[in-house]
Scaffold this motif. Structure first.
Motif, PDB file in Angstrom:
ATOM      1  N   GLN A  48       3.131  34.484  76.581  1.00  0.00           N
ATOM      2  CA  GLN A  48       2.798  35.053  75.283  1.00  0.00           C
ATOM      3  C   GLN A  48       1.304  34.936  74.978  1.00  0.00           C
ATOM      4  O   GLN A  48       0.690  35.870  74.459  1.00  0.00           O
ATOM      5  CB  GLN A  48       3.622  34.389  74.182  1.00  0.00           C
ATOM      6  CG  GLN A  48       5.089  34.768  74.262  1.00  0.00           C
ATOM      7  CD  GLN A  48       5.902  34.054  73.214  1.00  0.00           C
ATOM      8  OE1 GLN A  48       5.920  34.479  72.072  1.00  0.00           O
ATOM      9  NE2 GLN A  48       6.543  32.958  73.596  1.00  0.00           N
ATOM     10  N   GLU A  49       0.716  33.805  75.333  1.00  0.00           N
ATOM     11  CA  GLU A  49      -0.712  33.600  75.099  1.00  0.00           C
ATOM     12  C   GLU A  49      -1.552  34.577  75.925  1.00  0.00           C
ATOM     13  O   GLU A  49      -2.482  35.193  75.417  1.00  0.00           O
ATOM     14  CB  GLU A  49      -1.082  32.154  75.442  1.00  0.00           C
ATOM     15  CG  GLU A  49      -2.529  31.822  75.184  1.00  0.00           C
ATOM     16  CD  GLU A  49      -2.835  30.362  75.514  1.00  0.00           C
ATOM     17  OE1 GLU A  49      -3.912  30.112  76.069  1.00  0.00           O
ATOM     18  OE2 GLU A  49      -1.992  29.491  75.229  1.00  0.00           O
ATOM     19  N   ARG A  50      -1.206  34.718  77.204  1.00  0.00           N
ATOM     20  CA  ARG A  50      -1.957  35.621  78.087  1.00  0.00           C
ATOM     21  C   ARG A  50      -1.847  37.061  77.606  1.00  0.00           C
ATOM     22  O   ARG A  50      -2.834  37.788  77.555  1.00  0.00           O
ATOM     23  CB  ARG A  50      -1.432  35.486  79.508  1.00  0.00           C
ATOM     24  CG  ARG A  50      -1.957  36.475  80.529  1.00  0.00           C
ATOM     25  CD  ARG A  50      -3.342  36.138  81.068  1.00  0.00           C
ATOM     26  NE  ARG A  50      -3.422  34.856  81.709  1.00  0.00           N
ATOM     27  CZ  ARG A  50      -3.275  34.655  83.019  1.00  0.00           C
ATOM     28  NH1 ARG A  50      -3.024  35.656  83.822  1.00  0.00           N
ATOM     29  NH2 ARG A  50      -3.381  33.444  83.505  1.00  0.00           N
ATOM     30  N   CYS A  54      -4.683  39.950  75.621  1.00  0.00           N
ATOM     31  CA  CYS A  54      -4.883  41.349  76.039  1.00  0.00           C
ATOM     32  C   CYS A  54      -4.444  42.328  74.954  1.00  0.00           C
ATOM     33  O   CYS A  54      -4.389  43.534  75.194  1.00  0.00           O
ATOM     34  CB  CYS A  54      -4.118  41.616  77.329  1.00  0.00           C
ATOM     35  SG  CYS A  54      -4.717  40.643  78.706  1.00  0.00           S
ATOM     36  N   GLY A  55      -4.082  41.794  73.793  1.00  0.00           N
ATOM     37  CA  GLY A  55      -3.677  42.645  72.681  1.00  0.00           C
ATOM     38  C   GLY A  55      -2.252  43.146  72.755  1.00  0.00           C
ATOM     39  O   GLY A  55      -1.890  44.105  72.090  1.00  0.00           O
ATOM     40  N   ILE A  56      -1.427  42.479  73.552  1.00  0.00           N
ATOM     41  CA  ILE A  56      -0.034  42.896  73.721  1.00  0.00           C
ATOM     42  C   ILE A  56       0.887  41.835  73.131  1.00  0.00           C
ATOM     43  O   ILE A  56       0.881  40.681  73.565  1.00  0.00           O
ATOM     44  CB  ILE A  56       0.298  43.119  75.213  1.00  0.00           C
ATOM     45  CG1 ILE A  56      -0.659  44.141  75.830  1.00  0.00           C
ATOM     46  CG2 ILE A  56       1.745  43.564  75.378  1.00  0.00           C
ATOM     47  CD1 ILE A  56      -0.584  44.229  77.338  1.00  0.00           C
ATOM     48  N   TYR A  74       8.788  42.912  76.331  1.00  0.00           N
ATOM     49  CA  TYR A  74       7.531  43.649  76.252  1.00  0.00           C
ATOM     50  C   TYR A  74       7.773  45.126  76.564  1.00  0.00           C
ATOM     51  O   TYR A  74       7.024  45.746  77.309  1.00  0.00           O
ATOM     52  CB  TYR A  74       6.504  43.049  77.213  1.00  0.00           C
ATOM     53  CG  TYR A  74       5.937  41.737  76.726  1.00  0.00           C
ATOM     54  CD1 TYR A  74       4.926  41.714  75.774  1.00  0.00           C
ATOM     55  CD2 TYR A  74       6.430  40.528  77.190  1.00  0.00           C
ATOM     56  CE1 TYR A  74       4.399  40.509  75.313  1.00  0.00           C
ATOM     57  CE2 TYR A  74       5.920  39.319  76.733  1.00  0.00           C
ATOM     58  CZ  TYR A  74       4.906  39.330  75.799  1.00  0.00           C
ATOM     59  OH  TYR A  74       4.405  38.131  75.334  1.00  0.00           O
ATOM     60  N   ALA A  75       8.822  45.690  76.009  1.00  0.00           N
ATOM     61  CA  ALA A  75       9.204  47.100  76.157  1.00  0.00           C
ATOM     62  C   ALA A  75       9.549  47.417  77.605  1.00  0.00           C
ATOM     63  O   ALA A  75      10.698  47.258  77.995  1.00  0.00           O
ATOM     64  CB  ALA A  75       8.145  48.029  75.592  1.00  0.00           C
TER      65      ALA A  75
END
Length: 118
Positions: A48-50, A54-56, A74-75
């Motif tokens: 989640q942090e990574r 990246c804005g995701i 994440y879709a």
């Protein structure tokens, strides 16, 4: 991005399933496990942090507080992080046995960028 975050936390038995030909809700499942509930939670937090850097952001997160089976949505990419015995019980790889898969050896420390950026 997410695969390397998983590898940094020493997840076990990392498998990437390509489900895009038979699934309408995702292109890839990433499945891995941790030796304890704390490791499972640490892997989930690292992903989640990574991704956030990246804005995701995930569409949904399930099971994080218990640390037995964390699902990060994440879709196009759904990440399943299991406590080892729970992974054995549910055996998702068997349920999706007909799809192409990539198994990443446990000693892998980083994976070069894949064409789809998972």
């Amino acid at each position: 991005m997410c695969v390397n975050a998983i590898l940094e936390k020493k997840a076990g038995r990392l498998v990437i399933l390509n489900v895009k030909e038979i699934s309408s809700f995702a292109d890839y499942f990433i499945i891995c496990d941790g030796a304890s509930d704390r490791q499972v939670q640490a892997i989930a937090a690292a992903v989640q942090e990574r991704m956030k850097k990246c804005g995701i952001l995930p569409l949904g997160v399930e099971g994080e507080s218990a640390g037995k089976w964390v699902l990060l949505d994440y879709a196009d990419v759904i990440i399943h992080i299991f406590f080892q015995p729970v992974r054995e019980f549910y055996d998702l790889e068997r349920l999706w046995g007909d799809v192409p898969r990539m198994e990443i050896p446990d000693e892998t420390t980083e994976l070069a960028a894949l064409s789809d950026g998972i």
